[in-house]
Design a protein around this motif. Structure first.
Motif, PDB file in Angstrom:
ATOM      1  N   THR A   1       0.823  -1.225   0.000  1.00 19.29           N
ATOM      2  CA  THR A   1       0.000   0.000   0.000  1.00 19.29           C
ATOM      3  C   THR A   1       0.849   1.263   0.000  1.00 19.29           C
TER       4      THR A   1
ATOM      5  N   ASP B   1       2.168   2.870  -2.398  1.00 22.87           N
ATOM      6  CA  ASP B   1       1.894   3.787  -3.501  1.00 22.87           C
ATOM      7  C   ASP B   1       0.599   4.563  -3.330  1.00 22.87           C
ATOM      8  N   TRP B   2      -0.418   3.942  -2.707  1.00 23.44           N
ATOM      9  CA  TRP B   2      -1.727   4.607  -2.686  1.00 23.44           C
ATOM     10  C   TRP B   2      -2.198   5.005  -1.303  1.00 23.44           C
ATOM     11  N   PHE B   3      -1.778   4.313  -0.228  1.00 22.39           N
ATOM     12  CA  PHE B   3      -2.222   4.686   1.126  1.00 22.39           C
ATOM     13  C   PHE B   3      -1.285   4.054   2.148  1.00 22.39           C
TER      14      PHE B   3
END
Length: 454
Positions: free
Chosen positions: A402, A404-406
């Motif tokens: 996660t 990259d996005w969160f």
């Protein structure tokens, strides 16, 4: 004057000075290990070219993988040694569960010092973690300390005594963390980062070992029934013994369940937090890492003050719920941290997060006779460690996927687990309230019968 000297000498022989010395050394060691790991993997990703050979995400994955393996070793190897040391402690050798792990801590600091001085591979620390585990590690050391704190205390003030030990642990960690980042950089041009810091750390570990071996006083258990009645569901004389025992067993199962859920929540979050602050957007240096660790140890102080204040008006069960809710809210806010001030705000929300586990230890110690303090508290510590088989790799791999996005998703998961830990404690609170109402009804009925007889 002689009375003052005796009091001072008695304080020096207590468990609190030992906790301070050991935690000062550990807080210095934790910062040194993190920064040495960062430097080694930074060198690996910048192989003498002055350019980035691979991205920050790869460095984060390498660091988190190192901590995953190191922590798994540290969590799993102490299981059998800790049980054996606890058994020896309950047979009268109360210092053994404290002294033996301190030898492991001393060797770990010496091993990291050799890594820095001679440029050894950082994987050498895996071997040091194995030896620390064989010596019992924190699984044996902390229950041993809490057993010594329990001996001589009574059921009324035991939670407060344990919280006081936790407070000294936190204050020492706060001071060590504040200093560690600055000391880490001393003389970096001549002998490498962290050398002075590790010399001081090794000296503190040696002093704590000497204190535990020579000075530490073992108090006798206070006078109380060897077979204590269950803490929350005290049985009257008319209740059969096996019913009372069954209620006590239910209490212990609920306490263990709550501790495992909450401990896994805290352990999983802390596992990732160490590497989270190194990456963008925070990108902390050694001094900032020390300040961040210090903010974590401030929670020991606020938790102690909160426990003292709340204890006057709420029960231990409610105290545990307050602490769990505090941590859940703070770690949920940590999911969205993008600046240093937000990190400290998240830490502020968790100001009572250290209340639950010491209180649970106190409740458990009151469910068993004093001859079983050591094995019971060690069993709890091991129960907190066994889930590490699942949550350490799970949190690590989830964090890596996660990034990259969160990146803060793992902290949201930790918050959910902390809320789940409130369920068994709430069940215990409901059972307690129901039993108290039943006792009040029985007391009222007996009073009426007595009045009629008169």
């Amino acid at each position: 004057m002689s009375s003052w000297c005796r009091s001072a000498f008695g304080a020096v022989r207590g468990v609190e000075p030992l906790v301070v010395l050991e935690q000062l050394g550990t807080s210095l060691f934790d910062t040194a290990l993190l920064m040495v790991v960062k430097d080694r993997y930074a060198d690996a990703t910048h192989p003498g070219t002055g350019t980035r050979a691979c991205g920050e995400d790869e460095q984060q994955k390498a660091m988190s993988d190192f901590y995953m393996v190191n922590n798994l070793i540290a969590q799993l190897t102490p299981i059998v040694p800790a049980l054996l040391l606890a058994k020896a402690g309950d047979r009268g050798w109360r210092r053994v569960p404290v002294v033996v792990p301190l030898c492991g801590y001393l060797l770990s600091s010496v091993a990291l010092l050799q890594v820095v001085l001679f440029g050894l591979p950082i994987q050498v620390m895996f071997g040091a973690a194995v030896f620390l585990g064989i010596s019992g590690g924190f699984c044996a050391y902390w229950p041993g300390v809490m057993t010594l704190a329990s001996l001589g205390s009574n059921t009324e003030n035991r939670s407060q005594v344990m919280m006081r030990v936790e407070l000294m642990y936190g204050v020492a960690g706060l001071l060590g963390s504040l200093l560690s980042g600055h000391v880490f950089l001393l003389y970096s041009s001549s002998v490498g980062h962290g050398t002075v810091l590790l010399y001081v750390c090794t000296l503190l570990n040696l002093l704590s070992l000497i204190h535990a071996t020579v000075l530490l006083q073992v108090r006798q258990a206070s006078s109380e029934p060897d077979e204590s009645s269950p803490l929350l569901l005290h049985s009257s004389n008319s209740v059969p013994a096996e019913t009372s025992s069954r209620k006590s067993t239910v209490n212990m199962v609920l306490l263990f369940s709550a501790a495992i859920l909450y401990g896994s929540s805290v352990g999983g979050a802390v596992e990732i937090l160490a590497v989270f602050v190194i990456k963008e957007p925070l990108q902390w240096n050694a001094a900032q890492v020390g300040y961040g660790n210090a903010a974590g140890f401030v929670v020991f102080l606020t938790s102690f003050l909160g426990a003292v204040a709340f204890r006057r008006c709420v029960s231990d069960v409610v105290l545990i719920l307050i602490g769990m809710l505090s941590f859940a809210s703070g770690i949920y806010f940590m999911s969205f941290v993008t600046a240093s001030y937000m990190f400290y705000l998240a830490r502020a929300l968790s100001l009572f997060g250290l209340i639950p586990l010491p209180t649970i230890r106190s409740l458990l110690s009151q469910q068993v006779p004093s001859s079983l303090y050591g094995i019971t508290l060690t069993a709890l510590q091991l129960a907190l460690r066994l889930p590490a088989l699942a949550y350490i790799p799970a949190f690590t791999k989830l964090y890596q996927r996660t990034l990259d996005w969160f990146p803060g998703f793992v902290f949201t998961l930790s918050s959910i687990m902390a809320v789940m830990g409130m369920i068994p404690i709430s069940v215990m609170g409901c059972r307690w309230s129901r039993h108290r109402r039943s006792q009040e009804t029985e007391a009222t009925t007996e009073t009426r019968h007595a009045d009629k007889d008169n």
